[in-house]
Design a protein around this motif. Structure first.
Motif, short mmCIF file in Angstrom:
data_model
loop_
_atom_site.label_atom_id
_atom_site.label_comp_id
_atom_site.label_asym_id
_atom_site.label_seq_id
_atom_site.Cartn_x
_atom_site.Cartn_y
_atom_site.Cartn_z
N GLN A 127 -22.66 16.85 6.01
CA GLN A 127 -22.93 18.21 5.55
C GLN A 127 -21.64 18.86 5.04
O GLN A 127 -21.62 19.47 3.96
CB GLN A 127 -23.53 19.05 6.69
N ALA A 128 -20.56 18.73 5.82
CA ALA A 128 -19.29 19.34 5.45
C ALA A 128 -18.73 18.78 4.14
O ALA A 128 -18.04 19.49 3.40
CB ALA A 128 -18.27 19.16 6.57
N GLU A 129 -19.04 17.53 3.86
CA GLU A 129 -18.54 16.88 2.65
C GLU A 129 -19.49 16.99 1.47
O GLU A 129 -19.31 16.32 0.44
CB GLU A 129 -18.21 15.42 2.94
N GLY A 130 -20.52 17.84 1.61
CA GLY A 130 -21.41 18.10 0.50
C GLY A 130 -22.46 17.05 0.26
O GLY A 130 -23.02 16.96 -0.85
N MET A 131 -22.77 16.24 1.30
CA MET A 131 -23.79 15.19 1.18
C MET A 131 -24.78 15.32 2.33
O MET A 131 -24.86 14.45 3.20
CB MET A 131 -23.12 13.81 1.22
N PRO A 132 -25.53 16.41 2.39
CA PRO A 132 -26.42 16.63 3.54
C PRO A 132 -27.39 15.47 3.72
O PRO A 132 -27.97 14.98 2.74
CB PRO A 132 -27.14 17.93 3.21
N TYR A 133 -27.54 15.03 4.97
CA TYR A 133 -28.41 13.90 5.27
C TYR A 133 -29.76 14.40 5.74
O TYR A 133 -29.85 15.23 6.65
CB TYR A 133 -27.78 13.00 6.35
#
Length: 426
Positions: free
Chosen positions: A257-263
């Motif tokens: 989430q923090a790296e812009g790739m929400p799972y």
């Protein structure tokens, strides 16, 4: 609601079986499906990697939810495409799917966020990879960075085996998947499969499971896609489940989430339970196969409701309800698997196996040719049974296996041995 399941294996048969039980379901489709799935869903000959064709079918059939089973279309971005077209789809988008699509990406994420895993290195040159393997010492693990249909992992007992694996992978044996290799420290412990369902608002652990990857009894021979599994896994105590959630799963979801790739979707953590605690072996971005075939028979909640809630950001409102019974699946594979094997052999008397109490027969690699059921893959059937204990489920499953008429097939005869040893000892 009309639902489309993408895939053709035992995992997808189990998903279709579970979804078919929902009172919310109107029509169920599977693309492309197999000979057994056709008994619970309408199969359609669609290529899961032809996103435009899948989208077109979804519009024609008024599909309210697409459930993507296998990893390849997820890694290729099918969920991005469908969501972009306004179609609800369960599974991670392409950027998040790199957790399975690139082992190097996964290991680097672990390093950045302090998630416990094996020491590793990433390499595109054989000499550097071999030098790092020598530094770690044998046994050592060599993996293709990309997807290799479950065959891109070598647990090398000697440095000579490691060097040969590195040469084969970087030499093109696995195509683009092997353009980079990951060399890892060999971890000692007991493996376990840990699953969580991830939505925008919650992360829920599923029931525990454990599989058997080696082809032969006593965990001997080459690794496969899985020769059997059982649930629950006694090694995964309540305290260990919470430790895995706190140290591995939640930090991964937060990091993505923090790296812009929400799972969003199913997150499958392959674990090694070591003397110093749980460590991550690898992530998969979908239900395991064959673990799916023991998890879903134990799930009492409506799977369709759960998946819709995850897609719609309401997973936090869901409480999963599990049966107290154990489940165990024995995989019947074609003789020769995981090497060369024959296709087209006839399978008979499955009705006699399925007639036993507590038994389900999931198809992985089958097709209907006229009145005959034939084997089309390496792993062909999953015979699942439930019971009050893993041992009782085991006995039912093998009783059903012995009713199947398929001389060209084989199975392991010791599925569940770790759990049964614990049950006997207690």
């Amino acid at each position: 609601m009309n639902v489309l399941v993408i895939g053709s294996g035992g995992r997808e048969h189990a998903l279709c079986w579970a979804l078919a039980r929902s009172p919310r379901l109107e029509r169920l489709f599977c693309a492309p499906g197999n000979g057994g799935i056709a008994g619970v869903a309408e199969c359609r000959d669609l290529d899961p990697l032809d996103f435009a064709a899948v989208e077109s079918f979804c519009r024609e059939a008024d599909i309210g939810l697409v459930v993507v089973g296998p990893e390849a279309p997820l890694v290729a971005g099918i969920v991005d495409h469908l969501r972009g077209a306004g179609i609800r789809a369960f599974g991670p988008e392409r950027a998040a799917a790199a957790l399975e699509g690139s082992k190097g990406f996964m290991k680097d994420l672990c390093a950045r966020h302090g998630i416990p895993t094996a020491a590793y290195g990433r390499f595109r040159e054989a000499a550097a990879a071999k030098a790092f393997a020598a530094e770690l010492g044998a046994p050592v693990v060599v993996k293709t960075d990309g997807l290799a249909a479950g065959k891109g992992v070598t647990v090398a007992a000697t440095l000579a085996e490691a060097d040969a694996a590195i040469d084969a992978m970087l030499g093109g044996r696995f195509g683009a998947a092997g353009e980079e290799v990951v060399v890892e420290e060999f971890m000692v412990g007991e493996e376990a499969s840990f699953f969580a369902i991830v939505g925008d608002d919650a992360v829920l652990p599923l029931a525990t499971a454990q599989d058997h990857k080696a082809v032969g009894d006593g965990d001997t021979g080459p690794n496969t896609g899985g020769m059997g599994a059982y649930s629950p896994a006694p090694v995964m105590t309540d305290a260990l489940v919470e430790q895995v959630m706190a140290e591995i799963v939640r930090p991964t979801v937060a990091g993505m989430q923090a790296e812009g790739m929400p799972y969003r979707g199913i997150l499958y953590a392959g674990l090694m339970i070591t003397a110093t605690g749980p460590r991550l072996v690898e992530y998969n971005i979908r239900f395991g196969d064959p673990e799916c075939q023991v998890l879903l028979p134990r799930l009492k909640s409506d799977l369709l409701d759960v998946l819709i809630a995850a897609c719609d950001g309401r997973l936090g409102q869901v409480a999963l309800d599990w049966s107290d019974e154990a489940a165990l699946v024995v995989v019947l594979a074609a003789e020769g698997y995981p090497g060369d094997y024959r296709k087209g052999t006839r399978i008979g008397r499955l009705d006699r196996a399925a007639a036993l109490d507590g038994v389900l027969v999931f198809h992985a690699g089958t097709a209907r040719r006229g009145d005959a059921l034939v084997a089309t893959g390496g792993r062909v059937l999953g015979i699942t049974a439930t019971g009050p204990t893993v041992g009782a489920a085991r006995d039912r499953a093998y009783a059903a296996v012995d009713r199947v008429d398929w001389p060209e097939g084989f199975c392991r005869r010791d599925i569940g041995w770790r759990a049964i040893e614990r049950e006997t000892a207690s």
